[in-house]
Design a protein around this motif. Structure first.
Motif, PDB file in Angstrom:
ATOM      1  N   LEU A 240     -14.125 -10.727  11.901  1.00 36.26           N
ATOM      2  CA  LEU A 240     -13.279 -12.102  12.607  1.00 36.26           C
ATOM      3  C   LEU A 240     -13.878 -12.386  13.600  1.00 36.26           C
ATOM      4  CD1 LEU A 240      -9.879 -10.892  10.513  1.00 36.26           C
ATOM      5  CD2 LEU A 240     -12.153 -12.399   9.988  1.00 36.26           C
ATOM      6  N   PRO A 241     -13.441 -14.189  13.562  1.00 32.94           N
ATOM      7  CA  PRO A 241     -13.322 -14.426  15.493  1.00 32.94           C
ATOM      8  C   PRO A 241     -12.437 -14.277  16.024  1.00 32.94           C
ATOM      9  CG  PRO A 241     -13.887 -16.464  13.145  1.00 32.94           C
ATOM     10  CD  PRO A 241     -13.531 -14.690  12.873  1.00 32.94           C
ATOM     11  N   LEU A 242     -12.769 -14.264  17.562  1.00 34.04           N
ATOM     12  CA  LEU A 242     -12.004 -14.258  18.380  1.00 34.04           C
ATOM     13  C   LEU A 242     -10.737 -14.506  18.424  1.00 34.04           C
ATOM     14  CD1 LEU A 242     -14.524 -12.162  21.245  1.00 34.04           C
ATOM     15  CD2 LEU A 242     -13.264 -11.223  19.726  1.00 34.04           C
ATOM     16  N   ASP A 243     -11.186 -15.967  17.830  1.00 30.66           N
ATOM     17  CA  ASP A 243      -9.757 -16.768  18.036  1.00 30.66           C
ATOM     18  C   ASP A 243      -9.609 -17.062  16.667  1.00 30.66           C
ATOM     19  OD1 ASP A 243     -11.976 -17.674  17.256  1.00 30.66           O
ATOM     20  OD2 ASP A 243     -12.230 -19.936  17.933  1.00 30.66           O
ATOM     21  N   ASP A 244      -9.359 -16.101  16.008  1.00 32.09           N
ATOM     22  CA  ASP A 244      -9.065 -16.035  14.919  1.00 32.09           C
ATOM     23  C   ASP A 244      -7.560 -15.831  15.052  1.00 32.09           C
ATOM     24  OD1 ASP A 244      -9.182 -15.234  11.671  1.00 32.09           O
ATOM     25  OD2 ASP A 244      -7.464 -14.157  12.594  1.00 32.09           O
ATOM     26  N   PRO A 245      -6.671 -16.357  14.150  1.00 25.82           N
ATOM     27  CA  PRO A 245      -4.739 -16.764  14.478  1.00 25.82           C
ATOM     28  C   PRO A 245      -3.976 -15.450  15.040  1.00 25.82           C
ATOM     29  CG  PRO A 245      -5.369 -19.076  12.804  1.00 25.82           C
ATOM     30  CD  PRO A 245      -6.755 -17.932  13.335  1.00 25.82           C
ATOM     31  N   ILE A 246      -4.260 -14.454  13.986  1.00 24.20           N
ATOM     32  CA  ILE A 246      -4.337 -13.357  14.008  1.00 24.20           C
ATOM     33  C   ILE A 246      -4.375 -12.733  14.989  1.00 24.20           C
ATOM     34  CG2 ILE A 246      -3.835 -10.670  12.760  1.00 24.20           C
ATOM     35  CD1 ILE A 246      -4.348 -12.195  10.630  1.00 24.20           C
ATOM     36  N   ALA A 247      -6.050 -12.728  15.869  1.00 25.82           N
ATOM     37  CA  ALA A 247      -6.406 -12.157  16.870  1.00 25.82           C
ATOM     38  C   ALA A 247      -5.865 -12.641  17.838  1.00 25.82           C
ATOM     39  CB  ALA A 247      -7.839 -12.271  17.442  1.00 25.82           C
ATOM     40  N   LEU A 248      -5.358 -13.964  18.000  1.00 29.00           N
ATOM     41  CA  LEU A 248      -4.635 -15.167  18.683  1.00 29.00           C
ATOM     42  C   LEU A 248      -3.019 -14.520  19.381  1.00 29.00           C
ATOM     43  CD1 LEU A 248      -5.860 -18.283  19.162  1.00 29.00           C
ATOM     44  CD2 LEU A 248      -6.905 -16.760  20.468  1.00 29.00           C
ATOM     45  N   ALA A 249      -2.121 -14.215  17.752  1.00 28.97           N
ATOM     46  CA  ALA A 249      -0.848 -14.127  17.663  1.00 28.97           C
ATOM     47  C   ALA A 249      -1.534 -12.043  18.078  1.00 28.97           C
ATOM     48  CB  ALA A 249      -0.119 -14.231  16.245  1.00 28.97           C
ATOM     49  N   ALA A 250      -1.886 -11.189  18.271  1.00 26.41           N
ATOM     50  CA  ALA A 250      -2.061 -10.220  18.731  1.00 26.41           C
ATOM     51  C   ALA A 250      -1.742  -9.483  19.760  1.00 26.41           C
ATOM     52  CB  ALA A 250      -2.570  -9.195  17.132  1.00 26.41           C
ATOM     53  N   LEU A 251      -2.910 -10.550  20.401  1.00 29.64           N
ATOM     54  CA  LEU A 251      -3.655 -10.390  21.825  1.00 29.64           C
ATOM     55  C   LEU A 251      -2.339  -9.709  22.701  1.00 29.64           C
ATOM     56  CD1 LEU A 251      -5.745  -9.993  23.543  1.00 29.64           C
ATOM     57  CD2 LEU A 251      -6.030 -12.307  24.094  1.00 29.64           C
ATOM     58  N   PRO A 252      -1.795 -10.393  23.305  1.00 30.37           N
ATOM     59  CA  PRO A 252      -0.129  -9.992  24.132  1.00 30.37           C
ATOM     60  C   PRO A 252      -0.366  -8.445  23.595  1.00 30.37           C
ATOM     61  CG  PRO A 252      -0.250 -12.347  23.304  1.00 30.37           C
ATOM     62  CD  PRO A 252      -0.982 -11.605  22.277  1.00 30.37           C
ATOM     63  N   ASP A 315     -18.816  -0.354  39.177  1.00 29.58           N
ATOM     64  CA  ASP A 315     -18.409  -1.009  40.032  1.00 29.58           C
ATOM     65  C   ASP A 315     -17.398  -2.092  39.626  1.00 29.58           C
ATOM     66  OD1 ASP A 315     -19.392  -3.246  38.690  1.00 29.58           O
ATOM     67  OD2 ASP A 315     -20.645  -3.075  39.429  1.00 29.58           O
ATOM     68  N   GLY A 316     -16.580  -1.875  37.863  1.00 29.98           N
ATOM     69  CA  GLY A 316     -15.037  -1.927  37.885  1.00 29.98           C
ATOM     70  C   GLY A 316     -15.818  -3.766  37.866  1.00 29.98           C
ATOM     71  N   ARG A 317     -16.539  -4.179  37.416  1.00 34.91           N
ATOM     72  CA  ARG A 317     -17.093  -5.347  36.604  1.00 34.91           C
ATOM     73  C   ARG A 317     -17.572  -6.110  35.735  1.00 34.91           C
ATOM     74  NH1 ARG A 317     -19.983  -8.020  41.604  1.00 34.91           N
ATOM     75  NH2 ARG A 317     -20.997  -5.618  41.978  1.00 34.91           N
ATOM     76  N   ARG A 318     -17.326  -7.048  35.015  1.00 34.22           N
ATOM     77  CA  ARG A 318     -18.231  -7.205  34.082  1.00 34.22           C
ATOM     78  C   ARG A 318     -19.335  -8.484  33.882  1.00 34.22           C
ATOM     79  NH1 ARG A 318     -15.429 -10.987  30.555  1.00 34.22           N
ATOM     80  NH2 ARG A 318     -13.470 -11.074  32.308  1.00 34.22           N
ATOM     81  N   THR A 319     -20.047  -8.157  33.073  1.00 37.45           N
ATOM     82  CA  THR A 319     -20.908  -9.458  33.166  1.00 37.45           C
ATOM     83  C   THR A 319     -20.802 -11.139  32.382  1.00 37.45           C
ATOM     84  OG1 THR A 319     -22.157  -8.919  30.684  1.00 37.45           O
ATOM     85  CG2 THR A 319     -22.623  -7.794  32.365  1.00 37.45           C
ATOM     86  N   SER A 320     -19.686 -11.453  32.095  1.00 41.20           N
ATOM     87  CA  SER A 320     -19.410 -12.564  31.600  1.00 41.20           C
ATOM     88  C   SER A 320     -18.039 -13.069  31.814  1.00 41.20           C
ATOM     89  CB  SER A 320     -19.970 -12.510  30.486  1.00 41.20           C
ATOM     90  OG  SER A 320     -19.776 -12.183  29.539  1.00 41.20           O
ATOM     91  N   GLY A 321     -17.489 -14.170  31.953  1.00 44.76           N
ATOM     92  CA  GLY A 321     -16.334 -14.455  31.720  1.00 44.76           C
ATOM     93  C   GLY A 321     -15.718 -14.195  30.338  1.00 44.76           C
ATOM     94  N   ASP A 322     -15.633 -14.909  29.112  1.00 45.99           N
ATOM     95  CA  ASP A 322     -15.502 -15.428  27.851  1.00 45.99           C
ATOM     96  C   ASP A 322     -16.398 -13.876  27.044  1.00 45.99           C
ATOM     97  OD1 ASP A 322     -12.601 -15.433  28.485  1.00 45.99           O
ATOM     98  OD2 ASP A 322     -13.305 -17.807  27.538  1.00 45.99           O
ATOM     99  N   TYR A 323     -16.619 -13.651  25.806  1.00 46.80           N
ATOM    100  CA  TYR A 323     -16.770 -13.088  24.860  1.00 46.80           C
ATOM    101  C   TYR A 323     -17.071 -13.791  23.505  1.00 46.80           C
ATOM    102  CZ  TYR A 323     -16.593  -9.150  27.999  1.00 46.80           C
ATOM    103  OH  TYR A 323     -16.800  -8.097  28.300  1.00 46.80           O
ATOM    104  N   HIS A 324     -18.258 -14.471  22.986  1.00 41.18           N
ATOM    105  CA  HIS A 324     -18.172 -15.123  22.262  1.00 41.18           C
ATOM    106  C   HIS A 324     -19.276 -14.274  20.248  1.00 41.18           C
ATOM    107  CE1 HIS A 324     -18.313 -18.916  19.696  1.00 41.18           C
ATOM    108  NE2 HIS A 324     -19.441 -18.676  19.828  1.00 41.18           N
ATOM    109  N   PHE A 325     -18.428 -14.972  19.148  1.00 46.73           N
ATOM    110  CA  PHE A 325     -19.760 -14.346  18.276  1.00 46.73           C
ATOM    111  C   PHE A 325     -19.745 -15.836  17.487  1.00 46.73           C
ATOM    112  CE2 PHE A 325     -17.482  -9.920  18.489  1.00 46.73           C
ATOM    113  CZ  PHE A 325     -17.861  -9.416  17.753  1.00 46.73           C
ATOM    114  N   GLU A 326     -21.604 -15.493  17.385  1.00 46.23           N
ATOM    115  CA  GLU A 326     -22.191 -16.350  16.981  1.00 46.23           C
ATOM    116  C   GLU A 326     -22.433 -16.374  15.081  1.00 46.23           C
ATOM    117  OE1 GLU A 326     -23.157 -19.043  18.585  1.00 46.23           O
ATOM    118  OE2 GLU A 326     -22.866 -18.470  20.595  1.00 46.23           O
TER     119      GLU A 326
END
Length: 409
Positions: A240-252, A315-326
């Motif tokens: 499902l999209p990372l900005d799906d309403p259920i995802a946004l509601a559950a993320l916190p 080293d505790g770092r990611r390669t990018s800011g946000d992730y996105h599904f095309e």
């Protein structure tokens, strides 16, 4: 690859963790495999190739493994399959490397201790009771009311997870759990009983980098069926999209679930249900997700989670800011209804012609007896579908399950 290249150790790189060897090598590391035990089941062993690793080391005790890894100057220790969680943070701490706190180690691998931590931190979760005494479990279930869920305290892939509607089903499930080992050869002397949660089940994968808010990497919905009390017969995993309403509601909520367990580093997998009372966690798997999900994340978003997780532990770092599904994926888990010796697979040629077909993994070897599917370990194959149109994915998933059959004699 030479001994001048930096080395990392991956603990138990089997099952879904098998690609760590070649993926780590691809970004310039010597990858050392550390095995905590012998593995035998096809679902676990098929993806493991010793040739992908610079060395394969058999763990026997912490002090000896620490000495070995020090001699190889490893710069990171990465969790692989579920048994790795027993020792990976202890090794990291002993070597002075990035890892998660050892004082909460049990809370990241034992489902009863997980729930105790969530309760202590006021994170809503299912009511629970653990005991090695059958009468104690029956008494709790009677008092709680049916149905209830029974499982081992470190279950994997839905193995030996039961939904029980009455006392007799509790007795039957209890006896299975305490008498049969799981695919990772774990034996349990107690049973974890839980409140049954209503609602749809999802999983969310988060990238933790030691500070700030963990970022979502993937979000998906399970489609499971229940049969003869077996609660987790996997059928489909739809992204499902990372900005799906259920995802946004559950993320916190999912972040608070992980914070309570002391998760600080790594990409991990949280399973939860969206119930009539809001989100309720099922479990946290403090490692990469299984069942080809890492490959599907890469095919749909471009993110190589094996390489990303290695970088986080280095080293505790990611390669990018946000992730996105095309694009989006569905993983079809093939269900066998008739036990017998495998003769072949029906429908595979037709499935390969589907618009969203992306690949396959046939798990059941020909000539081997294969049981009725009761959990992910009994799944006889995985069909991977990828497409921009989620409705197309749904249609093709229906076709996969209609056409594919395991031929047994």
């Amino acid at each position: 690859m030479s001994y001048l290249d930096p080395a990392i150790a991956v603990i138990d790189p089997v099952a879904a963790a098998g690609p760590y060897g070649r993926e780590g090598t691809a970004i310039g590391f010597r990858v050392i495999c550390v095995l905590t035990q012998e593995y035998r089941t096809p679902y676990v062993t098929q993806t493991f190739d010793p040739a992908d690793f610079s060395e394969v080391y058999q763990h026997s005790c912490i002090d000896e493994t620490v000495a070995f890894l020090k001699s190889r100057s490893v710069v990171a220790v990465v969790p692989g399959a579920p048994p790795s969680l027993k020792i990976v943070d202890v090794l990291a701490e002993s070597l002075g490397l990035i890892g998660n706190p050892t004082e909460s180690l049990e809370a990241r691998r034992n489902k009863r201790v997980m729930k105790e931590y969530w309760t202590r931190h006021e994170v809503p979760c299912a009511a629970f009771h653990e005991s090695g005494d059958l009468e104690s479990v029956i008494s709790w279930a009677d008092g709680r009311g049916y149905p209830v869920v029974l499982k081992p305290n470190a279950s994997v892939g839905g193995v030996h997870v039961f939904v029980c509607a009455n006392r007799q089903e509790v007795v039957d499930a209890f006896n299975v759990i305490v008498s049969r080992a799981d695919p990772y050869h774990q034996q349990f002397s107690t049973v974890l009983a839980e409140e049954y949660l209503d609602g749809d089940e999802y999983f969310m994968d988060l990238a933790h980098t030691g500070g700030g808010e963990a970022m979502p990497v993937a979000f998906a919905k399970y489609e499971k069926i229940q049969r003869n009390g077996n609660a987790s017969i996997y059928k489909n995993m739809f992204s499902l999209p990372l900005d799906d309403p259920i995802a946004l509601a559950a993320l916190p909520y999912v972040r608070s679930v992980n914070d309570a367990l002391g998760v600080r580093y790594g990409i991990n997998d949280t399973e939860f249900k969206m119930t009539s009372r809001g989100p309720r966690v099922v479990e946290v798997n403090n490692r990469l997700p299984g069942a080809s999900v890492p490959l599907m994340i890469q095919r749909c978003s471009g993110l190589n989670v094996f390489q990303e997780n290695i970088r986080i532990f280095v080293d505790g770092r990611r390669t990018s800011g946000d992730y996105h599904f095309e694009r989006h994926y569905n993983i079809c888990c093939l269900i066998n209804d008739q036990p017998g010796v495998v003769q072949g697979y029906a429908g595979l040629d037709e499935v390969r012609e589907l618009l969203s077909y992306d690949g396959e993994r046939m798990i059941a070897p020909q000539g081997v007896h294969w049981p009725v599917t009761r959990d992910l370990d009994g799944c006889w194959g995985l069909i991977r579908l990828v497409h921009e149109d989620r409705e197309q994915l749904s249609r093709d998933a229906e076709a996969v399950h209609a056409m594919m059959r395991l031929l047994v004699a």
